[in-house]
Design an enzyme around this catalytic site. Structure first.
Site, PDB file in Angstrom:
ATOM      1  N   GLU A  82      -3.612   2.223  -7.555  1.00 44.48           N
ATOM      2  CA  GLU A  82      -3.779   2.741  -7.002  1.00 44.48           C
ATOM      3  C   GLU A  82      -2.845   4.727  -6.397  1.00 44.48           C
ATOM      4  O   GLU A  82      -2.193   4.605  -6.103  1.00 44.48           O
ATOM      5  CB  GLU A  82      -4.495   2.894  -5.129  1.00 44.48           C
ATOM      6  CG  GLU A  82      -2.463   1.764  -4.569  1.00 44.48           C
ATOM      7  CD  GLU A  82      -2.805   2.135  -3.461  1.00 44.48           C
ATOM      8  OE1 GLU A  82      -3.621   2.108  -2.139  1.00 44.48           O
ATOM      9  OE2 GLU A  82      -1.528   2.246  -2.761  1.00 44.48           O
ATOM     10  N   HIS A 118       0.283  -1.386  -0.013  1.00 47.91           N
ATOM     11  CA  HIS A 118      -0.263   0.176  -0.305  1.00 47.91           C
ATOM     12  C   HIS A 118       0.546   1.238   0.428  1.00 47.91           C
ATOM     13  O   HIS A 118       1.521   1.355   0.523  1.00 47.91           O
ATOM     14  CB  HIS A 118      -0.967  -0.097   1.012  1.00 47.91           C
ATOM     15  CG  HIS A 118      -1.796   1.565   1.116  1.00 47.91           C
ATOM     16  ND1 HIS A 118      -1.636   2.357   1.563  1.00 47.91           N
ATOM     17  CD2 HIS A 118      -3.673   0.998   0.859  1.00 47.91           C
ATOM     18  CE1 HIS A 118      -3.218   2.712   1.462  1.00 47.91           C
ATOM     19  NE2 HIS A 118      -3.806   2.319   0.797  1.00 47.91           N
TER      20      HIS A 118
END
Length: 228
Positions: free
Chosen positions: A137, A66
């Site tokens: 992302e 992430h």
């Protein structure tokens, strides 16, 4: 109970403290993911999540790479690759995140940055690919309210799929789920879901609003296949 009626595969990722509570309370059709794990099976790594312990406790998914782990905790591409390899070897499926900073997009380096982040995946075994989902992302769209346009998201996700086809195999690329994360809401999810290379969503703040989260889950109906 409402979510169980959707054909969408749903995975939720609460903080580590609540993994077992959520797993016990949630409908069994919804899977639970850890937000991180360590690269070693065991040892003196105070504060880290053991992937073997995740597997033993029935947690079948983990989010790795992430943007916040990369930026705040300075996790390297190599480290994320090591975590990914271990998680898969222990039977824990991986949501593997990648994405560029705003200045990298503005300078035309999006593809270069994303492909560099994906390099560790080339070390996976052929059978590992069925247990991994790639989440694109763009960092500039996470929690900012600014979302990539459907065209921007599609372009990068198509780049990822084409890179997998060239460097792994066309069959893996075809079956691989590539999801989008970055200010996904109930208002923009349907247009994003229409894009051919967007196979689902990594949802942040909108997941805390039940009605909106359900709308996002149901956007999977825009495709013929189920989403994550």
């Amino acid at each position: 109970n409402i979510i169980k009626n959707t054909s969408t595969e749903v995975v939720v990722a609460p903080p580590a403290l609540y993994l077992q509570s959520v797993k016990a309370l949630i409908n069994p059709s919804v899977k639970v993911a850890a937000q991180n794990c360590w690269k070693e099976k065991k040892g003196a790594f105070t504060g880290e999540n053991s992937v073997e312990q995740l597997a033993d406790s029935g947690i079948k998914w983990v989010i790795l790479g992430h943007s916040e782990r990369r930026a705040i905790f300075k996790e390297s591409i190599q480290l994320i690759g090591e975590k990914t390899k271990l998680a898969l070897s222990c039977g824990v499926n991986v949501i593997f995140c990648c994405g560029e900073l705003l200045e990298e997009r503005k300078s035309g380096k999006t593809d270069q940055v994303v492909i560099e982040q994906l390099q560790p995946l080339l070390n996976l075994k052929p059978e590992d690919w069925k247990n991994i989902v790639i989440a694109y992302e763009p960092v500039w769209a996470i929690g900012t309210g600014v979302v990539a346009t459907p065209e921007q998201a599609q372009q990068t996700q198509n780049t990822i799929r084409n890179w997998i086809a060239k460097n792994v195999s066309p069959s893996v690329a075809s079956s691989l789920r590539i999801i989008y994360g970055g200010s996904v809401t109930g208002k923009n999810c349907q247009e994003l879901a229409k894009q051919p290379d967007i196979d689902g969503f990594l949802v942040g703040g909108a997941s805390l609003k039940a009605d909106e989260f359900l709308t996002i889950c149901e956007s999977g109906k825009m495709k013929k296949v189920s989403k994550l």
